[in-house]
Design a protein around this motif. Structure first.
Motif, PDB file in Angstrom:
ATOM      1  N   LEU A 181      29.512 -16.580  33.566  1.00 44.51           N
ATOM      2  CA  LEU A 181      28.674 -17.374  32.661  1.00 44.51           C
ATOM      3  C   LEU A 181      28.407 -16.527  31.425  1.00 44.51           C
ATOM      4  N   ILE A 182      28.722 -17.066  30.265  1.00 44.13           N
ATOM      5  CA  ILE A 182      28.469 -16.330  29.019  1.00 44.13           C
ATOM      6  C   ILE A 182      27.348 -17.035  28.259  1.00 44.13           C
ATOM      7  N   GLU A 183      26.353 -16.260  27.884  1.00 42.52           N
ATOM      8  CA  GLU A 183      25.202 -16.817  27.160  1.00 42.52           C
ATOM      9  C   GLU A 183      24.699 -15.821  26.133  1.00 42.52           C
ATOM     10  N   GLN A 184      23.823 -16.290  25.280  1.00 41.49           N
ATOM     11  CA  GLN A 184      23.180 -15.414  24.312  1.00 41.49           C
ATOM     12  C   GLN A 184      22.281 -14.429  25.053  1.00 41.49           C
ATOM     13  N   ALA A 185      22.141 -13.231  24.468  1.00 42.19           N
ATOM     14  CA  ALA A 185      21.430 -12.150  25.161  1.00 42.19           C
ATOM     15  C   ALA A 185      20.007 -12.564  25.543  1.00 42.19           C
ATOM     16  N   ASP A 186      19.333 -13.339  24.707  1.00 47.56           N
ATOM     17  CA  ASP A 186      17.931 -13.676  25.026  1.00 47.56           C
ATOM     18  C   ASP A 186      17.831 -14.695  26.171  1.00 47.56           C
ATOM     19  N   VAL A 187      18.938 -15.351  26.515  1.00 49.08           N
ATOM     20  CA  VAL A 187      18.913 -16.363  27.582  1.00 49.08           C
ATOM     21  C   VAL A 187      19.299 -15.758  28.938  1.00 49.08           C
ATOM     22  N   THR A 188      20.137 -14.701  28.910  1.00 51.44           N
ATOM     23  CA  THR A 188      20.736 -14.230  30.173  1.00 51.44           C
ATOM     24  C   THR A 188      19.708 -13.751  31.202  1.00 51.44           C
ATOM     25  N   HIS A 243      28.963 -30.285  20.545  1.00 56.47           N
ATOM     26  CA  HIS A 243      28.167 -31.178  19.678  1.00 56.47           C
ATOM     27  C   HIS A 243      27.120 -30.431  18.845  1.00 56.47           C
ATOM     28  N   ASN A 244      26.953 -29.120  19.109  1.00 59.90           N
ATOM     29  CA  ASN A 244      26.010 -28.321  18.305  1.00 59.90           C
ATOM     30  C   ASN A 244      26.660 -27.752  17.035  1.00 59.90           C
ATOM     31  N   TRP A 245      27.979 -27.887  16.904  1.00 58.48           N
ATOM     32  CA  TRP A 245      28.679 -27.096  15.880  1.00 58.48           C
ATOM     33  C   TRP A 245      29.657 -27.945  15.074  1.00 58.48           C
ATOM     34  N   ALA A 266      26.280 -11.265  28.532  1.00 58.62           N
ATOM     35  CA  ALA A 266      25.558 -11.539  27.286  1.00 58.62           C
ATOM     36  C   ALA A 266      26.567 -11.402  26.157  1.00 58.62           C
ATOM     37  N   GLY A 267      26.920 -12.500  25.547  1.00 64.39           N
ATOM     38  CA  GLY A 267      27.969 -12.419  24.526  1.00 64.39           C
ATOM     39  C   GLY A 267      27.906 -13.601  23.572  1.00 64.39           C
ATOM     40  N   ASP A 268      28.904 -13.617  22.682  1.00 64.47           N
ATOM     41  CA  ASP A 268      28.983 -14.661  21.659  1.00 64.47           C
ATOM     42  C   ASP A 268      30.285 -15.435  21.888  1.00 64.47           C
ATOM     43  N   PHE A 295      14.699 -28.081  30.157  1.00 64.07           N
ATOM     44  CA  PHE A 295      15.067 -29.403  29.639  1.00 64.07           C
ATOM     45  C   PHE A 295      16.579 -29.612  29.811  1.00 64.07           C
ATOM     46  N   MET A 296      17.368 -28.628  29.352  1.00 60.07           N
ATOM     47  CA  MET A 296      18.832 -28.738  29.464  1.00 60.07           C
ATOM     48  C   MET A 296      19.236 -28.811  30.942  1.00 60.07           C
ATOM     49  N   SER A 297      18.554 -27.975  31.745  1.00 62.35           N
ATOM     50  CA  SER A 297      18.892 -27.927  33.164  1.00 62.35           C
ATOM     51  C   SER A 297      18.654 -29.276  33.840  1.00 62.35           C
ATOM     52  N   SER A 298      17.531 -29.937  33.473  1.00 59.06           N
ATOM     53  CA  SER A 298      17.218 -31.218  34.114  1.00 59.06           C
ATOM     54  C   SER A 298      18.269 -32.261  33.747  1.00 59.06           C
ATOM     55  N   ARG A 299      18.734 -32.203  32.489  1.00 61.16           N
ATOM     56  CA  ARG A 299      19.753 -33.153  32.068  1.00 61.16           C
ATOM     57  C   ARG A 299      21.081 -32.843  32.757  1.00 61.16           C
ATOM     58  N   THR A 300      21.364 -31.554  32.883  1.00 60.35           N
ATOM     59  CA  THR A 300      22.633 -31.152  33.478  1.00 60.35           C
ATOM     60  C   THR A 300      22.664 -31.412  34.983  1.00 60.35           C
ATOM     61  N   THR A 301      21.506 -31.345  35.636  1.00 60.41           N
ATOM     62  CA  THR A 301      21.462 -31.566  37.085  1.00 60.41           C
ATOM     63  C   THR A 301      22.079 -32.914  37.443  1.00 60.41           C
ATOM     64  N   LEU A 331      30.936 -21.449  29.453  1.00 58.13           N
ATOM     65  CA  LEU A 331      30.601 -20.809  28.179  1.00 58.13           C
ATOM     66  C   LEU A 331      29.352 -21.487  27.593  1.00 58.13           C
ATOM     67  N   GLY A 332      28.317 -20.691  27.315  1.00 61.91           N
ATOM     68  CA  GLY A 332      27.039 -21.263  26.884  1.00 61.91           C
ATOM     69  C   GLY A 332      26.432 -22.025  28.059  1.00 61.91           C
ATOM     70  N   GLY A 333      26.486 -21.394  29.228  1.00 64.25           N
ATOM     71  CA  GLY A 333      26.120 -22.083  30.485  1.00 64.25           C
ATOM     72  C   GLY A 333      24.633 -22.189  30.753  1.00 64.25           C
ATOM     73  N   GLY A 334      23.790 -21.838  29.770  1.00 64.98           N
ATOM     74  CA  GLY A 334      22.344 -22.006  29.917  1.00 64.98           C
ATOM     75  C   GLY A 334      21.812 -21.234  31.117  1.00 64.98           C
ATOM     76  N   ASP A 335      20.985 -21.882  31.916  1.00 66.67           N
ATOM     77  CA  ASP A 335      20.363 -21.175  33.047  1.00 66.67           C
ATOM     78  C   ASP A 335      21.215 -21.237  34.312  1.00 66.67           C
TER      79      ASP A 335
HETATM   80  C1  SAM Z   1      22.875 -27.547  24.457  1.00 69.70           C
HETATM   81  S1  SAM Z   1      22.775 -26.080  25.387  1.00 69.70           S
HETATM   82  C2  SAM Z   1      23.816 -26.451  26.777  1.00 69.70           C
HETATM   83  C3  SAM Z   1      23.556 -25.574  27.957  1.00 69.70           C
HETATM   84  C4  SAM Z   1      24.443 -25.842  29.184  1.00 69.70           C
HETATM   85  N1  SAM Z   1      25.846 -25.685  28.890  1.00 69.70           N
HETATM   86  C5  SAM Z   1      24.159 -27.220  29.731  1.00 69.70           C
HETATM   87  O1  SAM Z   1      25.035 -28.100  29.638  1.00 69.70           O
HETATM   88  O2  SAM Z   1      23.061 -27.434  30.239  1.00 69.70           O
HETATM   89  C6  SAM Z   1      23.788 -24.984  24.423  1.00 69.70           C
HETATM   90  C7  SAM Z   1      23.794 -23.558  24.950  1.00 69.70           C
HETATM   91  O3  SAM Z   1      24.645 -22.755  24.135  1.00 69.70           O
HETATM   92  C8  SAM Z   1      24.102 -21.464  24.078  1.00 69.70           C
HETATM   93  N2  SAM Z   1      24.661 -20.758  22.903  1.00 69.70           N
HETATM   94  C9  SAM Z   1      24.437 -21.037  21.607  1.00 69.70           C
HETATM   95  N3  SAM Z   1      25.116 -20.190  20.817  1.00 69.70           N
HETATM   96  C10 SAM Z   1      25.793 -19.349  21.635  1.00 69.70           C
HETATM   97  C11 SAM Z   1      26.676 -18.247  21.415  1.00 69.70           C
HETATM   98  N4  SAM Z   1      27.017 -17.864  20.163  1.00 69.70           N
HETATM   99  N5  SAM Z   1      27.192 -17.605  22.483  1.00 69.70           N
HETATM  100  C12 SAM Z   1      26.842 -17.990  23.757  1.00 69.70           C
HETATM  101  N6  SAM Z   1      26.035 -19.054  24.028  1.00 69.70           N
HETATM  102  C13 SAM Z   1      25.516 -19.705  22.978  1.00 69.70           C
HETATM  103  C14 SAM Z   1      22.611 -21.733  23.950  1.00 69.70           C
HETATM  104  O4  SAM Z   1      21.836 -20.590  24.272  1.00 69.70           O
HETATM  105  C15 SAM Z   1      22.418 -22.881  24.906  1.00 69.70           C
HETATM  106  O5  SAM Z   1      22.061 -22.458  26.192  1.00 69.70           O
END
Ligand code: SAM
Length: 368
Positions: A226-233, A274-276, A253-255, A178-184, A204-208
């Protein structure tokens, strides 16, 4: 967005602070005022049946039953999809009216591009799967409770849906798509910019990896992090290998809020802020600032978000803000003055703002 919305011009509006508001729609209020009260409310509440219909279209597998140039009768589709023929005929008639289906000279149904986008595994199938998932629906249903308590009601005490997504890999995979389609849609515009002064880009938080993939494909001299949560990488790695770009992206895989940010000439935060809430974002922006200081005075930060328009105007950010409110404890869309202020508090300054598709904006910042 309705067909009407697409047809309307979307001029820019200046707000009193001088900050540019992107793609605001000054005609929305006028359009609603032209309707009777009953018509206007009915139009707003009718959105739920459109969503149910799209979900039914996907669940029945109608899009999967038709190749791109193939047409079938209503009865044929009813048989394939194991549906009651009269009900199916009414349903197809409705989806034709919505532009999801087209007909040939024999009245047989085929897919429009909207219908094709709803095939299983496709981008809009994934978007629909996320938006109609129990978590997203519960978040919307409980908006009033969220507004009263100040905390998203559907999150079971979590701050964001990310831990809940991590526990449901199927839904999490749909979320990435979903995020990827919007980002494309945004990535092509961003990739068309000059990257002459940059060598290393950190998303940072670069999704897929959709955005990085577009940038790396268009600019062969770039390497990236690209830094992402461990379950996404793991999913990110898989997608980048598919795109033949794995060797040019270091996946960490990081925070992003608590780990130091690696030095990079260009740091990207796309749909992250916008998530925080502000304090969490200030930690992230301070990390980014340190990395920019290490990289040198040319280092830039790109922020991609949907700025809120001036009061009384409707754009995509308005609905998105309510979505953020319902699903993220500190989630919120912000006005341009709020972004200027947030960045200034982190020791950064916005030096340029450009419009991007779908009411998004690119804000470019540097160390102040
Ligand atoms: C709204 S999505 C945006 C994804 C991508 N940047 C894009 O524009 O398509 C937010 C992303 O932040 C990642 N994320 C959330 N908390 C994170 C953290 N503490 N460290 C790294 N990534 C994080 C999520 O896994 C998710 O992929």
């Amino acid at each position: 967005m309705s067909v009407d919305d697409r047809d309307m011009p979307a001029p820019s509006v200046e707000d009193p602070t001088g900050a540019r508001q992107i793609d605001a729609d000054p005609f929305a209020a006028a359009r609603l005022q032209a309707l009777t009260t009953q018509e206007a409310i009915q139009q707003m509440t009718g959105a739920d049946m459109r969503q149910h219909a799209l979900k039914a279209f996907s669940t029945l597998g109608i899009a999967d039953s038709l190749d791109d140039d193939e047409f079938r009768t209503s009865d044929e589709l009813a048989e394939i999809c194991q549906a009651e023929p009269q009900m199916m005929a009414r349903f197809l008639y409705a989806m034709h009216a919505r532009g999801v289906l087209t007909t040939d000279e024999h009245g047989r149904y085929g897919l429009t591009s909207l219908g094709q986008a709803l095939r299983s595994g496709g981008a809009m199938w994934a978007a629909l799967g996320v938006i109609t998932s129990p978590l997203w629906q519960q978040a919307g249903d409980n908006l009033a409770a969220t507004i009263c308590t100040g905390h998203p009601h559907a999150l079971n005490g979590e701050e964001t849906p990310y831990p809940l997504l991590a526990a449901h890999p199927g839904l999490a995979g749909m979320f990435d798509t979903f995020m990827s389609s919007r980002t494309t849609g945004l990535a092509a515009t961003l990739a068309a910019r000059s990257f002459a002064g940059f060598r290393t880009v950190a998303d940072l938080g670069g999704g897929d990896g959709t955005l990085l993939a577009a940038l790396l494909t268009a600019h062969e001299h770039l390497d990236s992090i690209l830094i992402e949560q461990a379950d996404v990488t793991a999913r990110t790695e898989h997608r980048l290998i598919e795109r033949g770009l794995a060797g040019r992206v270091e996946i960490i895989a990081g925070d992003i809020f608590n780990d130091p940010c690696p030095a990079a000439d260009l740091i990207i935060l796309s749909s992250i802020l916008h998530n925080w809430d502000d304090p969490t974002n200030l930690r992230l922006l301070s990390n980014a600032r340190q990395a920019m200081l290490s990289a040198g005075p040319h280092a830039k930060l790109w922020i991609v978000e949907v700025p809120l328009p001036v009061p009384g105007i409707h754009n995509h950010g308005i609905d998105l803000d309510l979505r953020m409110m319902s699903l993220f404890a500190g989630g919120q869309e912000r006005t341009m003055p709020q972004y200027y202020d947030l960045l200034a508090r982190a020791g950064l300054k916005i030096i340029d703002v450009s419009p991007l598709p779908s009411d998004h904006a690119l804000m470019i910042a540097m160390v102040n």
